[in-house]
Design an enzyme around this catalytic site. Sequence first.
Site, PDB file in Angstrom:
ATOM      1  N   SER A 150       0.829  -1.199   0.000  1.00  0.00           N
ATOM      2  CA  SER A 150       0.000   0.000   0.000  1.00  0.00           C
ATOM      3  C   SER A 150       0.870   1.259   0.000  1.00  0.00           C
ATOM      4  O   SER A 150       1.642   1.469  -0.934  1.00  0.00           O
ATOM      5  CB  SER A 150      -0.960  -0.044   1.188  1.00  0.00           C
ATOM      6  OG  SER A 150      -1.973   0.924   1.076  1.00  0.00           O
ATOM      7  N   ASP A 230      -9.416  -5.149  -5.049  1.00  0.00           N
ATOM      8  CA  ASP A 230      -8.906  -4.024  -4.264  1.00  0.00           C
ATOM      9  C   ASP A 230      -9.717  -2.771  -4.577  1.00  0.00           C
ATOM     10  O   ASP A 230      -9.618  -2.214  -5.671  1.00  0.00           O
ATOM     11  CB  ASP A 230      -7.429  -3.805  -4.600  1.00  0.00           C
ATOM     12  CG  ASP A 230      -6.773  -2.747  -3.731  1.00  0.00           C
ATOM     13  OD1 ASP A 230      -7.484  -2.071  -2.966  1.00  0.00           O
ATOM     14  OD2 ASP A 230      -5.539  -2.608  -3.820  1.00  0.00           O
ATOM     15  N   HIS A 262      -7.478  -5.608  -0.939  1.00  0.00           N
ATOM     16  CA  HIS A 262      -6.290  -4.817  -0.609  1.00  0.00           C
ATOM     17  C   HIS A 262      -5.563  -5.401   0.603  1.00  0.00           C
ATOM     18  O   HIS A 262      -4.339  -5.537   0.601  1.00  0.00           O
ATOM     19  CB  HIS A 262      -6.721  -3.379  -0.332  1.00  0.00           C
ATOM     20  CG  HIS A 262      -5.601  -2.428  -0.102  1.00  0.00           C
ATOM     21  ND1 HIS A 262      -4.784  -1.979  -1.116  1.00  0.00           N
ATOM     22  CD2 HIS A 262      -5.162  -1.822   1.036  1.00  0.00           C
ATOM     23  CE1 HIS A 262      -3.887  -1.139  -0.616  1.00  0.00           C
ATOM     24  NE2 HIS A 262      -4.100  -1.025   0.681  1.00  0.00           N
TER      25      HIS A 262
END
Length: 300
Positions: A150, A230, A262
Amino acid sequence: MKRALLALLMLVVGLGAAAYLFVDPPRLLSWADAVAGGGRGVEQAADGVPFGTHGQRLDVWRPAGPVTRRPVLVFFHGGGWVHGSRGAYAFAGRAFARAGFVVVVPDYRKVPAVRYPAFLQDNAQAMRWVQDHVAAYGGDPGRVAIAGHSAGGYTVAMLALDPRWLRAAGVAPGFVKAGVGLCGPYDFFPFRKERAIDAFRGVADGPDTQPINHAGAAAPPLLLISAGADTQVGAHNAVNLTARLRAVGAPVIHLDHPGLSHESIVMALSVPFRGRAPVLAESVAFLRRALKEAGAGSRP
């Protein structure tokens, strides 16, 4: 017992942002990973080592026993530039240490205390610490790769593609031999989501903050792993950066896991959730190959 633990973890992670009011999901995952044997065969060689110029600290994980000239992986945690800590991502450090790496997990300053580019500068300073000190922990400074999830994936791409950050920290050119980005944002300007708006508030040149705009033929090999489900950082980020890197002749591999979210991508590094997808195996295979091809030492 194991099934009950998995059910508890899935419930907590599934609560999303509300769960942060009561528990830190990555830290809970690290605890569950330890209970499930994630620490078997590894050791935490350092806890909270200071580095940089703003009180940052880092942890070092490595295989247990004598460790000499092992390949090095620096793992940058996620959290939207707002949350996250090195200790909460012990599961990632242990996972790669079990695969034979000396793993460095640094902290960096967060929004709203700082904004771009402070978190990049902090992580570049972590790389300077690795350059200067990782050999003392059994790492090979000639075989250093970076990985992150991320917001950490954003750091991976920026440090790999935009040389000014590592240069400003005093890191030698070519020090980073490879990178792995897990669900990272690489092409998200103009800023539309609240966290990106906050993290990059006040920047004079928005496109300059985007990894995709720094893609060049000199980039180290990159593995970009995305999740088809995601909804926080869309898979288009990896798709677009892959296309741009290929267009300029840079080495890149894109792997997508259609059924994962995600969070699931990074959770798959842990023992309790490793069966969901071969994210760890894919990352380790890529890193071993890239570091071997860099021609600096032997494989772990």
